[in-house]
Design a protein around this motif. Structure first.
Motif, PDB file in Angstrom:
ATOM      1  N   ALA A 229      15.454 -44.710 -35.163  1.00  0.00           N
ATOM      2  CA  ALA A 229      15.852 -43.735 -36.462  1.00  0.00           C
ATOM      3  C   ALA A 229      15.163 -44.392 -37.675  1.00  0.00           C
ATOM      4  O   ALA A 229      14.615 -43.465 -38.568  1.00  0.00           O
ATOM      5  N   ARG A 230      15.101 -45.681 -37.778  1.00  0.00           N
ATOM      6  CA  ARG A 230      14.585 -46.203 -38.973  1.00  0.00           C
ATOM      7  C   ARG A 230      13.070 -46.151 -38.925  1.00  0.00           C
ATOM      8  O   ARG A 230      12.460 -45.851 -40.029  1.00  0.00           O
TER       9      ARG A 230
ATOM     10  N   ARG B 167      12.412 -42.658 -40.191  1.00  0.00           N
ATOM     11  CA  ARG B 167      12.478 -42.582 -41.358  1.00  0.00           C
ATOM     12  C   ARG B 167      11.404 -43.058 -42.361  1.00  0.00           C
ATOM     13  O   ARG B 167      10.915 -42.422 -43.206  1.00  0.00           O
ATOM     14  N   ARG B 168      10.931 -44.234 -41.668  1.00  0.00           N
ATOM     15  CA  ARG B 168       9.936 -44.749 -42.634  1.00  0.00           C
ATOM     16  C   ARG B 168       8.360 -43.898 -42.577  1.00  0.00           C
ATOM     17  O   ARG B 168       7.922 -43.896 -43.385  1.00  0.00           O
TER      18      ARG B 168
ATOM     19  N   ALA C 267       8.728 -40.923 -42.063  1.00  0.00           N
ATOM     20  CA  ALA C 267       8.915 -39.501 -42.820  1.00  0.00           C
ATOM     21  C   ALA C 267       8.469 -39.944 -44.176  1.00  0.00           C
ATOM     22  O   ALA C 267       7.553 -38.959 -44.996  1.00  0.00           O
ATOM     23  N   ASP C 268       8.825 -40.769 -44.520  1.00  0.00           N
ATOM     24  CA  ASP C 268       8.559 -41.239 -46.349  1.00  0.00           C
ATOM     25  C   ASP C 268       7.021 -41.619 -46.339  1.00  0.00           C
ATOM     26  O   ASP C 268       6.095 -41.125 -47.342  1.00  0.00           O
TER      27      ASP C 268
ATOM     28  N   GLN D 123      10.830 -32.675 -43.159  1.00  0.00           N
ATOM     29  CA  GLN D 123      12.138 -32.426 -42.644  1.00  0.00           C
ATOM     30  C   GLN D 123      12.370 -32.632 -41.394  1.00  0.00           C
ATOM     31  O   GLN D 123      13.474 -33.002 -40.937  1.00  0.00           O
TER      32      GLN D 123
ATOM     33  N   ARG E 260      13.003 -36.022 -40.425  1.00  0.00           N
ATOM     34  CA  ARG E 260      14.305 -36.591 -41.136  1.00  0.00           C
ATOM     35  C   ARG E 260      15.440 -36.309 -39.977  1.00  0.00           C
ATOM     36  O   ARG E 260      16.354 -36.879 -39.879  1.00  0.00           O
ATOM     37  N   GLU E 261      15.089 -34.947 -39.717  1.00  0.00           N
ATOM     38  CA  GLU E 261      16.134 -34.474 -38.735  1.00  0.00           C
ATOM     39  C   GLU E 261      16.420 -35.266 -37.578  1.00  0.00           C
ATOM     40  O   GLU E 261      17.465 -35.636 -37.046  1.00  0.00           O
TER      41      GLU E 261
ATOM     42  N   ALA F 116      15.624 -38.255 -37.117  1.00  0.00           N
ATOM     43  CA  ALA F 116      16.248 -39.657 -37.595  1.00  0.00           C
ATOM     44  C   ALA F 116      17.774 -39.349 -37.590  1.00  0.00           C
ATOM     45  O   ALA F 116      18.394 -40.376 -37.141  1.00  0.00           O
ATOM     46  N   ARG F 117      17.936 -38.234 -38.316  1.00  0.00           N
ATOM     47  CA  ARG F 117      19.504 -38.161 -38.474  1.00  0.00           C
ATOM     48  C   ARG F 117      20.189 -38.264 -37.113  1.00  0.00           C
ATOM     49  O   ARG F 117      21.400 -38.627 -37.020  1.00  0.00           O
TER      50      ARG F 117
ATOM     51  N   GLN G 141      20.610 -41.399 -35.697  1.00  0.00           N
ATOM     52  CA  GLN G 141      21.574 -42.356 -36.212  1.00  0.00           C
ATOM     53  C   GLN G 141      22.690 -41.781 -35.995  1.00  0.00           C
ATOM     54  O   GLN G 141      24.105 -42.715 -36.007  1.00  0.00           O
TER      55      GLN G 141
END
Lengths: 275, 577, 463
Positions: B214-215, B218-219, B221-222, B235, B238-239, B241-242, B245
């Motif tokens: 997940a981390r 996110r990275r 995605a950034d 998006q 992110r989804e 990853a969510r 998580q």
């Protein structure tokens, strides 16, 4: 120690088996020295006193132990694994086989000249500068230059080589090479110079030059010379020791040894019966 | 002489030394430190070389020694007449060509009646090596009367199964169950419920992994956001990853096991279940070996097995592990010395591959080398040392020999290819040509050794012979040569050891082909031991790695023996004149 | 056929010996002391006279027959095929295979006729050779025994023969060199100048080209991969690996030699010297395997753990192991030259109060320098020519880089890669390998020559 002093000792009369005790300060004193090469007993119970600032000659037939004893004085025998030394050799009253004594320091105070000239395969300058450099006797180039020049002068070589100091030491003639080795030895200002048959590889003229040099050097250094030539011993030395089969047979002022030896073996040797 | 005393002044130099004693002392200490340092450089250099040799030997032996043993399945095999000799005539030809592998496979399948799936049945049989047919065939052909009876035979396992038993596939952690375990059935997909949190520790590891993924998402995605990707793409990441998580945050949420994670097996009530989904205290899984009953298992009477290497990273599947372990627990797996390694030729199947072909090839090649380079080398040495006039031709020969000794070996391969194969049309891959090239390669070594040996014979021997009226040749052949012989032999053995270990020139003349048959003549296609090592080292199968190292061990043993012989000869006949 | 000839050869040689022996005794009437030479020498003399002509017939006859058979076979094919070297060689292989009774996939009538004519000529020719040999041998026996008399100097004549054999054996070394030079020079010449070879580079393209890609030659029509024969990447790769090897081997080898000759006690020496000799005796194929099995993965693993990207066939791994290979080489050669420095120089330095390390650094090493330099040159040449370690541990792709962590290829690897497997002897690709061999041979030759000269000069200094 001078010739006069030695003769004086003689005339003073001495009824001990050894001709006379040397006068003046004693530089080197050996007591009950034994040397073994593996099982071979090369030197047996040797006692000798060597006076300061004089020339002492060791004579005797081949294999009698004179070179072996010479190499004991600067502990060159350490480099031979099977060699063992017992007894006591003192220089300036200091036991040189004392474990706390540093052999490198010892050898810095005792120069040695070998039978065959062995200049390093470097320039004449570097040959002489080698000792001062490793012992750190000089800080600057000019100090080393000064040492090199004075050593070469003392060795009587300066005039012959001053223009070609950068040339290889191995390119000199045999006699020059040997004088270069002497210059190399005195460059570290030793007290004692050991000479192991220094002229045996030289022609008569070169020999004469080296002998002349030895005579000059004796005022500042204690010199011990091993030689096969009795004429040479008679010419250069003040005292002479005769070795035979590992024992010191007789020791005394040179003229006495050569004129009236006490021991029959000495007499036989110097009159040419054997050797 | 004893009553001497120091009365004179201290010598000038000594005084000087006292003044600068401190400086001198410091300098001496410095020099001794330099001395020690220098000595340590030497010690480090030597240790480095020795450590390297040690590492080399340890790694070669650790890799190669297992290949000297092999695992066998010792099993009662029914020698059914209908599958071995359907016609019933006991004809040797028919018996020899029967499908013995099928017979062995059938016997193995009969041991696992629960394996019904076609694919699984194939996999089960493939636990046996193709060579499993050989002991059966030997038994039947040697004893045709045994058809119809049952024979207890040792059948070689496949390379993968063999490696599994040697521990090269996966580690297995066994943890005894702490709670009471209740299975929901005995076959098929069942669920297991324990009275304690048996699976939580593994679950934590899995969840931690999920959090890490997940981390990373996110990275990522950034990263793509700042590099100007579309909002939808960002998006989507992110989804994802969510969701991950969320799975991590739910402490007791069940997680699926996949083949990229260590496999978990549960052994309970005589059966084995492969877990596919675990929660803290419950799990679901597929039964690989049927359970004897679905009754509750007391704590300690069942265990969880973790195969530490994920299934996707190994060649032996969970099912196969279960079958092999079942056979092992029945005492049917035996580890035996791998004679086949020395009696078989090369093979594509690692468990059947042997070095006999390569050793024979090396042997044939060395015979040719020996037969050529010893007479030529010794005679050349005799000529150069005893008869050659000192002129420019002799000088050229000498320079030539010294240079040849340092020419890269691959250049001799080029010579063999261009001259022997291409110009003289000699056969490719033949030990004869290999021996020819090797003879030229080691000739300088032998000439140099022989010359040294002849030179070591003192002239007095020669003069003695000439003195009684022998000709120069008679003196040399009757007196000098016999005395030089030990030295020549030592040099020859060292040269042969060199030829035995040499590889590169042989690759050039085609001794690199895959050859199954053991060569029988000097012109058969053959390979040699070092080339075999090279060929095997290039193969991807894990089992060949061990074979390569084992062949290296054999090669090193040969070299060791040869060099030992040379040293012995040198010591035994060493003569000081 | 050759076997039959050799059998006849052996029989006639033995017959010759006994005929000469008996003839000599007969001539002397039983009193062998009357003879100039022992009867055995008369026998050996006769044997030698048989051997010479029969050997000549053997060595000339069979290859000649082979050639003639080939020519008669190929004459069945059209002239354009005969002119194309590539096709001619392939056809010749088919003919030989067919004549040898090996089964072939497609056999044309033409091929069949050619094979028949080939075996025919071969058969007749071989029998003629055997007959000639027989004639020569028997003739020689009669000639030789006819010369035997009481005063005939059989021993001197036989010794002349022996001397000729000895000279011939010494010439083998020369012939080997000639063979090597001829094969690499001829093929290299064809590589650059033979108009029949397609796709070959110019000399400057070879020497200064930055791309090496001979493999494309086989399938140039398949895509747009350009064939390239630029030597520079191979040179750089070879130098990179060799320099890494030297960086490992020179200090370790030299320091080992110094330690073993000046510091180590007899027990350390008794252990460490054989250990270094063992290292020297390990075949390079074993070292290559070790490099690929242990060293390369460790370097890769270590590099990646500190965040470097390391190729799995890095130059560093190959270089390290090659360095290990030449350590014993350098240490034993340095040991020799250090020991050759006369003891008197050591004595001189020790007597000045120098420590061992000072003596070593300031006197012995400078004196031994030429010897050490030549040891390093020899080691360098050996590393350049080493094949198996780089074949197994270095890469195939010709990357032009000085990065020791990247994969590079070497001259020897390329020679091996091109020449292993089926090769057409007349393609630019195959010839390129010989051109590389040419470079390798002459570079190592020059290095060895320099090293030998330096050593010679050095020896003269202390002899």
């Amino acid at each position: 120690m001078t010739m006069e002093a030695a003769t004086a000792t003689l005339t003073a009369g001495n009824d001990r088996p050894v001709h006379s005790a040397p006068q003046g300060p004693i530089k080197i004193q050996a007591r009950d020295v034994n040397v073994y090469y593996g099982d071979k007993h090369a030197i047996k119970h040797l006692d000798v006193d060597i006076p300061q600032h004089s020339v002492m000659a060791f004579i005797g037939p081949s294999g009698c132990g004179k070179s072996t004893f010479l190499r004991c004085i600067n502990r060159m025998n350490d480099t031979i694994p099977i060699c063992r030394v017992t007894g006591k050799i003192e220089i300036d009253r200091r036991d040189i086989y004392d474990p706390s004594l540093d052999v490198v320091q010892l050898r810095a105070h005792i120069g040695m000249v070998f039978q065959k000239p062995n200049p390093f395969p470097k320039s004449i300058y570097d040959n002489v500068a080698y000792g001062p450099k490793i012992h750190g006797l000089a800080r600057t180039k000019s100090e080393i230059d000064a040492i090199v020049e004075s050593s070469l002068r003392k060795a009587g070589l300066w005039e012959e080589v001053k223009d070609r100091l950068a040339e290889s030491g191995t390119g000199l003639s045999g006699g020059q090479q040997q004088r270069l080795c002497i210059a190399r030895a005195i460059a570290v200002s030793p007290d004692v110079i050991l000479m192991d048959e220094p002229c045996s590889a030289l022609d008569p003229i070169a020999t004469a030059k080296v002998e002349e040099l030895i005579d000059e050097l004796k005022s500042n250094y204690t010199i011990i010379i091993v030689t096969h030539s009795m004429q040479q011993a008679a010419r250069v030395s003040q005292r002479t020791a005769f070795f035979h089969l590992g024992t010191l047979v007789e020791e005394g002022p040179t003229d006495v040894i050569f004129s009236t030896p006490k021991d029959k073996r000495t007499n036989d040797y110097i009159t040419g019966r054997f050797g | 002489m004893t009553d001497m005393s120091f009365q004179g002044p201290a010598p000038a130099v000594a005084r000087q030394a006292t003044e600068s004693a401190d400086i001198f002392k410091k300098r001496i200490q410095q020099r001794y430190r330099a001395e020690t340092r220098f000595k340590w450089y030497g010690i480090i250099a030597i240790s480095f070389s020795i450590a390297f040799i040690a590492l080399l030997f340890v790694s070669i032996f650790a890799t190669g020694l297992p290949a000297f043993t092999q695992h066998f399945l010792v099993m009662d095999v029914p020698l059914k007449a209908e599958s071995i000799d359907p016609s019933g005539k006991r004809e040797l030809k028919e018996l020899a060509s029967a499908d013995y592998f099928g017979v062995a496979g059938e016997a193995l399948r009969d041991k696992f009646p629960e394996v019904t799936n076609r694919r699984d049945r194939t996999r089960l049989v493939q636990l046996l090596s193709n060579g499993a047919a050989d002991p059966l065939r030997a038994k039947v052909l040697g004893e045709p009367g045994s058809i119809g009876s049952t024979a207890k035979l040792g059948l070689p396992l496949s390379a993968n199964a063999d490696i599994y038993f040697k521990g090269g596939v996966t580690g297995i952690d066994k943890i005894a169950g702490r709670g009471v375990l209740t299975p929901s059935g005995t076959t098929g997909d069942i669920s297991l419920t324990s009275s304690s949190n048996e699976f939580s520790s593994r679950l934590v590891v899995i969840k931690r992994d999920i959090a890490e993924r997940a981390r990373q998402l996110r990275r990522e995605a950034d990263r793509i956001e700042s590099s100007g990707a579309t909002a939808a793409q960002v998006q989507q990441l992110r989804e994802e990853a969510r969701v991950l998580q969320g799975r991590f945050d739910a402490v007791s949420g069940a997680e699926a096991l996949d083949d990229r994670m260590p496999s978990m097996l549960v052994a309970v009530n005589g059966g084995i279940i492969k877990l596919t989904r675990i929660d803290n205290a419950t799990a679901t899984g597929e039964v690989l070996r049927p359970l004897s009953s679905a009754s509750e298992a007391r704590p300690g009477s069942w265990e969880v097995l973790t195969l530490t290497t994920p299934e996707s990273n190994r060649k032996v599947t969970d099912k196969e592990v279960v079958w092999l372990e079942a056979l092992k627990s029945q005492g049917q797996i035996e580890r035996r010395f791998n004679w086949g390694f020395f009696t078989a030729g090369d093979s594509r199947e690692p468990e059947l591959a042997g070095i006999r072909g390569a050793i024979t090839g090396s042997f044939l090649m060395l015979i040719v080398t020996l037969a050529l380079c010893v007479p030529i080398g010794v005679m050349a040495a005799i000529y150069l040392e005893e008869f050659a006039p000192k002129n420019w031709i002799t000088d050229i020969i000498e320079v030539n020999i010294n240079n040849l000794a340092a020419v890269p070996s691959i250049v001799f391969g080029l010579l063999g290819l261009a001259v022997f194969l291409n110009f003289f049309n000699m056969p490719r891959s033949a030990p004869f040509v290999g021996g020819l090239v090797m003879a030229l390669l080691v000739l300088p070594t032998i000439i140099i050794a022989a010359r040294a040996a002849i030179k070591a014979v003192p002239p007095s021997i020669r003069e003695g012979a000439l003195g009684v009226g022998a000709s120069h040749q008679q003196a040399v052949f009757h007196h000098v040569l016999p005395l030089a012989m030990p030295g020549i032999m030592t040099g020859t053995i060292i040269g042969m050891a060199h030829a035995l270990g040499e590889t590169a020139p042989l690759l050039m003349i085609g001794m690199i082909a895959f050859i199954v048959d053991v060569p029988t003549s000097f012109t058969d296609a053959a390979t040699v031991l070092p080339v075999q090592i090279y060929l095997w080292s290039d193969l991807p199968e894990l089992a060949f790695k061990a074979k390569t190292a084992a062949a290296i061990i054999v090669l090193l043993v040969f070299l060791f023996v040869m060099n030992g012989m040379a040293i012995y000869l040198r010591k035994r006949f060493e003569r000081r004149w | 056929m050759v076997t039959i000839y050799l059998t006849v050869f052996a029989i006639l040689a033995l017959t010759g010996f006994f005929a000469g022996h008996r003839r000599a005794i007969a001539v002397a009437g039983g009193n062998t002391r009357a003879l100039h030479s022992l009867p055995t020498y008369h026998g050996m003399y006769t044997l030698a006279t048989v051997v010479i002509p029969m050997l000549i017939v053997l060595l000339v006859g069979f290859p000649l027959v082979n050639m003639l058979a080939g020519q008669s076979a190929i004459s069945h094919f059209p002239a354009d095929l005969q002119a194309d070297a590539l096709k001619r060689a392939a056809t010749m292989r088919d003919i030989v295979n067919l004549a040898g009774g090996r089964s072939m996939a497609s056999v044309t009538g033409e091929l069949q006729r050619a094979a028949a004519s080939y075996s025919n000529v071969l058969n007749i020719g071989n029998w003629i050779v055997v007959g000639l040999g027989l004639l020569a041998g028997v003739g020689a026996i009669f000639l030789a025994t006819g010369r035997i008399s009481l005063t005939f100097r059989a021993r001197n004549n036989f010794e002349k023969f022996v001397l000729a054999v000895l000279i011939a054996c010494s010439a083998v070394a020369i012939l080997t060199t000639i063979g090597i030079v001829a094969s690499v020079v001829l093929e290299t010449y064809r590589f650059f100048f033979d108009p029949a070879i397609k796709g070959k580079p110019g000399i400057s393209e070879f020497l200064f080209g930055l791309d090496w890609n001979p493999q494309a030659a086989m399938r140039a029509e398949q895509g747009n991969i350009q064939t390239a024969y630029g030597f520079v990447p191979l040179l750089v790769g070879t130098l990179l690996i060799t320099l890494i090897a030297m960086a490992v081997a020179v200090p370790i080898g030299l320091l080992s030699a110094i330690y073993l000759s000046e510091y180590a006690g007899p027990r350390v020496r008794a252990f460490a010297k054989p250990a270094l000799e063992i290292l020297a005796g390990i075949p390079t194929v074993v070292l290559g395997f070790f490099a690929a099995l242990v060293i390369a993965p460790s370097i890769k693993g270590f590099g990646e753990s500190i965040g470097l990207s390391v190729a799995s066939e890095s130059a560093l791994a190959a270089g390290l192991v090659m360095g290990m290979m030449i350590i014993p080489f350098i240490s034993s050669l340095s040991d020799d030259v250090i020991n050759a420095v006369p003891q008197s120089l050591r004595d001189g330095s020790y007597a000045m109060g120098a420590t061992k390390s000072e003596t070593m650094k300031l006197v012995i090493l400078p004196a031994a320098l030429p010897g050490i330099v030549s040891a390093v040159i020899l080691a360098f040449s050996r590393a350049v020519g080493e094949t198996m370690i780089v074949v197994m541990a270095a890469g195939l792709a010709a990357n032009l880089t000085f990065n020791p962590l990247a994969a590079v290829t070497t001259i020897t690897v390329q020679i091996k890669t091109i020449l292993v497997g089926d090769q057409e002897f007349d393609s630019a690709k195959t010839l390129a390998a010989f051109a590389l061999g040419f470079v390798l041979f002459f570079v190592t030759l020059i290095l060895n020559y320099i090293a030998l000269r330096v050593v010679q000069k050095y020896r003269e200094q202390y002899d």
